[in-house]
Enzyme design. Structure first.
Site, PDB file in Angstrom:
ATOM      1  NE  ARG A  70      -3.633  -0.031   2.714  1.00  0.00           N
ATOM      2  CZ  ARG A  70      -4.211  -0.407   3.853  1.00  0.00           C
ATOM      3  NH1 ARG A  70      -3.905   0.176   4.993  1.00  0.00           N
ATOM      4  NH2 ARG A  70      -5.095  -1.386   3.856  1.00  0.00           N
ATOM      5  NE  ARG A 139      -2.396   2.006   9.616  1.00  0.00           N
ATOM      6  CZ  ARG A 139      -3.182   0.975   9.325  1.00  0.00           C
ATOM      7  NH1 ARG A 139      -3.958   1.010   8.260  1.00  0.00           N
ATOM      8  NH2 ARG A 139      -3.212  -0.091  10.099  1.00  0.00           N
ATOM      9  CE  LYS A 207      -6.330  -0.517  11.320  1.00  0.00           C
ATOM     10  NZ  LYS A 207      -7.211  -1.101  10.297  1.00  0.00           N
ATOM     11  CE  LYS A 209      -7.704   3.493   9.151  1.00  0.00           C
ATOM     12  NZ  LYS A 209      -8.784   2.702   8.545  1.00  0.00           N
ATOM     13  CB  CYS A 429     -13.895  -3.612   1.595  1.00  0.00           C
ATOM     14  SG  CYS A 429     -14.481  -5.290   1.898  1.00  0.00           S
ATOM     15  CB  CYS A 435      -9.223  -9.192   2.530  1.00  0.00           C
ATOM     16  SG  CYS A 435      -9.330  -8.725   4.262  1.00  0.00           S
ATOM     17  CB  CYS A 474     -15.095  -9.119   7.606  1.00  0.00           C
ATOM     18  SG  CYS A 474     -13.875  -7.850   8.004  1.00  0.00           S
ATOM     19  CB  CYS A 478     -12.161  -1.803   4.608  1.00  0.00           C
ATOM     20  SG  CYS A 478     -11.185  -2.674   5.839  1.00  0.00           S
TER      21      CYS A 478
HETATM   22 FE1  SRM Z   1      -9.182  -1.663   6.222  1.00  0.00          FE
HETATM   23  C1  SRM Z   1      -7.831  -4.296   7.839  1.00  0.00           C
HETATM   24  C2  SRM Z   1      -8.336  -2.974   3.270  1.00  0.00           C
HETATM   25  C3  SRM Z   1      -9.865   1.306   4.771  1.00  0.00           C
HETATM   26  C4  SRM Z   1     -10.930  -0.731   9.015  1.00  0.00           C
HETATM   27  N1  SRM Z   1      -8.177  -3.323   5.666  1.00  0.00           N
HETATM   28  C5  SRM Z   1      -7.653  -4.262   6.499  1.00  0.00           C
HETATM   29  C6  SRM Z   1      -6.788  -5.272   5.699  1.00  0.00           C
HETATM   30  C7  SRM Z   1      -5.386  -4.759   5.699  1.00  0.00           C
HETATM   31  C8  SRM Z   1      -6.910  -6.736   6.148  1.00  0.00           C
HETATM   32  C9  SRM Z   1      -5.931  -7.260   7.165  1.00  0.00           C
HETATM   33  O1  SRM Z   1      -5.712  -6.628   8.220  1.00  0.00           O
HETATM   34  O2  SRM Z   1      -5.406  -8.354   6.936  1.00  0.00           O
HETATM   35  C10 SRM Z   1      -7.458  -5.124   4.304  1.00  0.00           C
HETATM   36  C11 SRM Z   1      -6.588  -5.471   3.108  1.00  0.00           C
HETATM   37  C12 SRM Z   1      -7.416  -6.132   2.032  1.00  0.00           C
HETATM   38  C13 SRM Z   1      -6.699  -6.355   0.775  1.00  0.00           C
HETATM   39  O3  SRM Z   1      -6.539  -7.544   0.383  1.00  0.00           O
HETATM   40  O4  SRM Z   1      -6.305  -5.397   0.125  1.00  0.00           O
HETATM   41  C14 SRM Z   1      -8.006  -3.716   4.381  1.00  0.00           C
HETATM   42  N2  SRM Z   1      -8.998  -0.947   4.387  1.00  0.00           N
HETATM   43  C15 SRM Z   1      -8.724  -1.667   3.279  1.00  0.00           C
HETATM   44  C16 SRM Z   1      -8.938  -0.852   2.021  1.00  0.00           C
HETATM   45  C17 SRM Z   1      -8.007  -1.206   0.881  1.00  0.00           C
HETATM   46  C18 SRM Z   1     -10.413  -1.004   1.605  1.00  0.00           C
HETATM   47  C19 SRM Z   1     -10.793  -0.553   0.222  1.00  0.00           C
HETATM   48  O5  SRM Z   1     -11.527  -1.308  -0.399  1.00  0.00           O
HETATM   49  O6  SRM Z   1     -10.381   0.511  -0.231  1.00  0.00           O
HETATM   50  C20 SRM Z   1      -8.763   0.562   2.615  1.00  0.00           C
HETATM   51  C21 SRM Z   1      -7.329   1.007   2.618  1.00  0.00           C
HETATM   52  C22 SRM Z   1      -7.194   2.393   3.136  1.00  0.00           C
HETATM   53  C23 SRM Z   1      -5.816   2.966   3.001  1.00  0.00           C
HETATM   54  O7  SRM Z   1      -5.404   3.288   1.890  1.00  0.00           O
HETATM   55  O8  SRM Z   1      -5.154   3.155   4.036  1.00  0.00           O
HETATM   56  C24 SRM Z   1      -9.234   0.333   4.043  1.00  0.00           C
HETATM   57  N3  SRM Z   1     -10.144   0.028   6.826  1.00  0.00           N
HETATM   58  C25 SRM Z   1     -10.432   1.092   6.025  1.00  0.00           C
HETATM   59  C26 SRM Z   1     -11.423   1.930   6.642  1.00  0.00           C
HETATM   60  C27 SRM Z   1     -12.078   3.160   6.025  1.00  0.00           C
HETATM   61  C28 SRM Z   1     -11.373   4.434   6.380  1.00  0.00           C
HETATM   62  O9  SRM Z   1     -10.340   4.434   7.053  1.00  0.00           O
HETATM   63  O10 SRM Z   1     -11.886   5.486   5.983  1.00  0.00           O
HETATM   64  C29 SRM Z   1     -11.740   1.347   7.858  1.00  0.00           C
HETATM   65  C30 SRM Z   1     -12.816   1.827   8.865  1.00  0.00           C
HETATM   66  C31 SRM Z   1     -12.386   3.002   9.651  1.00  0.00           C
HETATM   67  C32 SRM Z   1     -11.602   2.582  10.862  1.00  0.00           C
HETATM   68  O11 SRM Z   1     -10.396   2.412  10.749  1.00  0.00           O
HETATM   69  O12 SRM Z   1     -12.208   2.407  11.918  1.00  0.00           O
HETATM   70  C33 SRM Z   1     -10.920   0.154   7.962  1.00  0.00           C
HETATM   71  N4  SRM Z   1      -9.308  -2.370   8.123  1.00  0.00           N
HETATM   72  C34 SRM Z   1     -10.130  -1.868   9.094  1.00  0.00           C
HETATM   73  C35 SRM Z   1     -10.051  -2.727  10.252  1.00  0.00           C
HETATM   74  C36 SRM Z   1     -10.812  -2.539  11.584  1.00  0.00           C
HETATM   75  C37 SRM Z   1     -10.083  -1.634  12.506  1.00  0.00           C
HETATM   76  C38 SRM Z   1     -10.705  -1.569  13.866  1.00  0.00           C
HETATM   77  O13 SRM Z   1     -10.582  -0.540  14.513  1.00  0.00           O
HETATM   78  O14 SRM Z   1     -11.285  -2.552  14.312  1.00  0.00           O
HETATM   79  C39 SRM Z   1      -9.159  -3.775   9.915  1.00  0.00           C
HETATM   80  C40 SRM Z   1      -8.744  -4.960  10.789  1.00  0.00           C
HETATM   81  C41 SRM Z   1      -7.659  -4.628  11.738  1.00  0.00           C
HETATM   82  O15 SRM Z   1      -7.105  -3.536  11.750  1.00  0.00           O
HETATM   83  O16 SRM Z   1      -7.372  -5.520  12.547  1.00  0.00           O
HETATM   84  C42 SRM Z   1      -8.722  -3.520   8.569  1.00  0.00           C
HETATM   85 FE1  SF4 Z   2     -11.047  -7.279   4.461  1.00  0.00          FE
HETATM   86 FE2  SF4 Z   2     -13.040  -6.910   6.138  1.00  0.00          FE
HETATM   87 FE3  SF4 Z   2     -11.605  -4.830   5.321  1.00  0.00          FE
HETATM   88 FE4  SF4 Z   2     -13.233  -5.997   3.650  1.00  0.00          FE
HETATM   89  S1  SF4 Z   2     -13.849  -4.960   5.532  1.00  0.00           S
HETATM   90  S2  SF4 Z   2     -11.087  -5.442   3.211  1.00  0.00           S
HETATM   91  S3  SF4 Z   2     -13.122  -8.113   4.256  1.00  0.00           S
HETATM   92  S4  SF4 Z   2     -10.855  -6.492   6.556  1.00  0.00           S
END
Ligand code: SRM
Ligand code: SF4
Length: 557
Positions: A70, A139, A207, A209, A429, A435, A474, A478
């Site tokens: 990323r 981030r 993390k 943000k 997502c 993922c 899930c 995201c």
């Molecule tokens: Fe996310 C984890 C993809 C924005 C909340 N996110 C992941 C991971 C890295 C899975 C992992 O931990 O193994 C995913 C990678 C999937 C893949 O194969 O590419 C993933 N997140 C994404 C992206 C690519 C979604 C998308 O379709 O665009 C976004 C990348 C953003 C970036 O460029 O940095 C992405 N993730 C978000 C957002 C939205 C936002 O930030 O505006 C959220 C919700 C806001 C938040 O953070 O609360 C988000 N991602 C999570 C979480 C839950 C965090 C939590 O507090 O519980 C995880 C899981 C974790 O961190 O354990 C996670």
């Molecule tokens: Fe993966 Fe869940 Fe984030 Fe979708 S919402 S990219 S399934 S961690």
């Protein structure tokens, strides 16, 4: 840091043991027999913007390890030279696609271990980075991408860059591993005794943000961030920011102690204080976040449990300022401007709709090639990634508009009507197959489901009704499903939890409407709901607003 009651998580233990975050990454990169990194190194790799994954489509026939990389692209702004480099890298080391993310970045998927070193090095040679794109740090910092609304956007973008730089971790391991290609010399006292000046030895509990927006546009869903700066603009001049703290969306199914939360707006600050305030909020998370339970470690739980007054007082103490009361503002929408528009500086821009952020070539639409050619032929343009997974081609001189348009059309992009209203307003997502946390499909499934819902709405006499629909594989959130008007959150293969009641401005969380719906039964479940919406809505009322007004006030059935 406050004393933590209970056992620290494994992540805390390894961060404390290796504050440079170097691990044995360099050694694995040099080992021709290795096909993967160790579990601990996989945790360190996240701080370097890299996730170790496996192709889940292939699990039945054996595990194939791949990596997701990323970028860190503050405000989502890329030069055309950087775009061309990313485009080529996706072909050389990735899966021939670029994935625009919901946080204005780009992900490479399907990278093999052998290509990882050259890929990350080349990203740095393009003067971008992957450092801190993931991991327990600040981030990618968000900034308003759309050039149409106010000239003050430039000042806000400059503040985004300042904050991104100030909150960057200082480890030298990143440079040593990816640029110099060597293991960090741990005998050198600079590295041996390294403690990050901002993050300390163990970084953040989780993390963090940060984002900037300019009302009335909330195209980055700012209230979902840990730290949000909401610009107050008067007569085209940035006068300061309302400070929003404690947003976050992640939750787990069946665990009520985890929940989405919108940030609280707690005060107003002048622009010159953004870095001090950003550091203050970040260090509150560093010092008070729960390091014994990663599901309870985000800043939102600190703000929720200690309260807004405590948080404000702590920000003021750490930043050495007195926050003024928040200035009035209001948000109207979260969507991007698609198609051609005029920018405030008289240039033109094109909002390119990218379905679920995936840029690639398919026979009928060669979007990746189109963007590569545009970046080559019009080097003075700027590429901007949006928080809705789209791309803005900015700074197009009026004289070039027709040629850029023709080039897009030649590659199968209908520049007059790129997507139907439902597709344009939807996000999914990544989910399967990359993922590791996905419980169900999202990116690959949503487009077909949107087609089905469009048909259903047309049958019900609601064609072209805009509903913001988001899907995630899930509950982590995201694609920000919990602020959507209608959201599908994966529970198991082919099964989704359904949420309703978010609004167009991203200022209201939605609620669970159905615990589990089989994908094959979505139309049957939603038909009576949409029919009621048609009958009961007030003039012009949106689906999300109707759902919140009517459904939330009904007794549970
Ligand atoms: Fe996310 C984890 C993809 C924005 C909340 N996110 C992941 C991971 C890295 C899975 C992992 O931990 O193994 C995913 C990678 C999937 C893949 O194969 O590419 C993933 N997140 C994404 C992206 C690519 C979604 C998308 O379709 O665009 C976004 C990348 C953003 C970036 O460029 O940095 C992405 N993730 C978000 C957002 C939205 C936002 O930030 O505006 C959220 C919700 C806001 C938040 O953070 O609360 C988000 N991602 C999570 C979480 C839950 C965090 C939590 O507090 O519980 C995880 C899981 C974790 O961190 O354990 C996670
Ligand atoms: Fe993966 Fe869940 Fe984030 Fe979708 S919402 S990219 S399934 S961690």
């Amino acid at each position: 840091m406050i004393e933590q009651k209970g056992q620290l998580t494994h992540n805390e233990v390894i961060k404390a043991a290796v504050p440079t975050l170097a691990g044995t990454i360099a050694a694995t990169l040099k080992d021709p027999t290795a096909d993967r990194f160790s579990e601990d190194d996989a945790q360190f790799l996240k701080f370097h913007g890299i996730y170790q994954q496996d192709d889940r489509d292939l699990r039945k026939t054996g595990k194939k390890y791949i990596l997701m990389v990323r970028g860190r692209i503050p405000g989502g702004v890329m030069t055309t030279a950087q775009w061309r480099q990313f485009d080529e890298l996706a072909d050389r080391y990735g899966n021939h696609s670029l994935r625009v993310t919901t946080r204005q970045s780009i992900q490479f998927h399907g990278v093999l271990l052998s290509g990882l070193g050259p890929l990350v090095k080349a990203i740095n040679e393009a003067l971008l980075s992957t450092l801190a794109a993931c991991g327990d740090v600040n981030r990618n910092v968000l900034a308003p991408p759309t050039p149409a609304y106010t000239r003050a956007r430039e000042a806000v973008f400059a503040d985004c860059l300042r904050v991104a730089e100030a909150l960057k971790p200082r480890t030298r391991a990143y440079h040593a591993i990816w640029i110099d290609g060597v293991q960090l010399d741990l005998e050198d006292p600079v590295n041996k005794d390294f403690v990050d000046p901002l993050y300390g030895k163990t970084y953040l509990p989780r993390k963090f943000k940060t984002g900037f927006v300019i009302p009335p546009v909330n195209d980055l869903d700012i209230l979902a961030d840990d730290l949000g700066f909401i610009a107050i603009v008067e007569d085209e001049r940035l006068v300061g920011y309302n400070l929003a703290v404690g947003g976050g969306l992640g939750r787990s199914h069946g665990n009520a102690a985890t929940y989405p939360r919108l940030a609280d707006v707690i005060g107003f600050l002048p622009p010159e204080k953004v870095v001090d305030v950003a550091k203050a909020v970040l260090t509150i998370h560093r010092d008070y976040g729960d390091r014994t339970d990663r599901k309870h470690a985000r800043l939102k739980y600190v703000v929720q449990e200690r309260g807004v007054d405590w948080t404000r007082a702590e920000v003021e103490r750490r930043a050495g300022i007195r926050l003024e009361p928040p200035r009035p503002f209001h948000f109207t929408h979260t969507h991007d401007l698609l198609g051609w528009h005029e920018a405030v500086d008289g240039t033109r821009f094109f909002g390119l709709h990218v379905e679920n952020g995936r840029i690639r070539d398919v026979p009928e639409k060669r979007m990746k090639s189109a963007l590569r050619e545009i970046a080559g032929r019009f080097p003075h343009l700027e590429f901007r990634l949006t928080g809705n997974q789209n791309v803005i081609l900015a700074r197009v001189p009026p004289a070039d508009q027709a040629a850029v348009d023709a080039l897009l059309q030649d590659h199968g992009i209908n520049t007059r009507r790129q997507a139907t209203v439902l597709h344009a307003a939807a996000m999914a997502c990544v989910a399967l197959p990359t993922c590791g946390l996905a419980l169900a499909e999202a990116e690959r499934h949503l487009p077909g489901l949107i087609d089905r819902l469009e048909q259903l709405l047309a049958e019900l006499g609601l064609p072209d009704q805009e509903i913001i629909i988001r899907m995630t594989g899930c509950p982590n959130g995201c694609a920000r499903p919990y602020t959507a008007e209608l959201a599908f959150v994966g529970k198991a293969p082919g099964r989704y939890q359904v949420w309703v009641g978010g609004n167009a401005s991203g200022t209201r969380l939605n609620r669970v409407w159905r615990e589990t719906v089989k994908d094959t039964e979505i139309e049957a479940e939603l038909r009576p709901l949409f029919a009621r919406f048609r009958e009961e809505r007030q003039p012009g009322e949106r689906f999300g607003d109707w759902a919140a007004r009517v459904l939330w006030n009904e007794p549970a059935s």
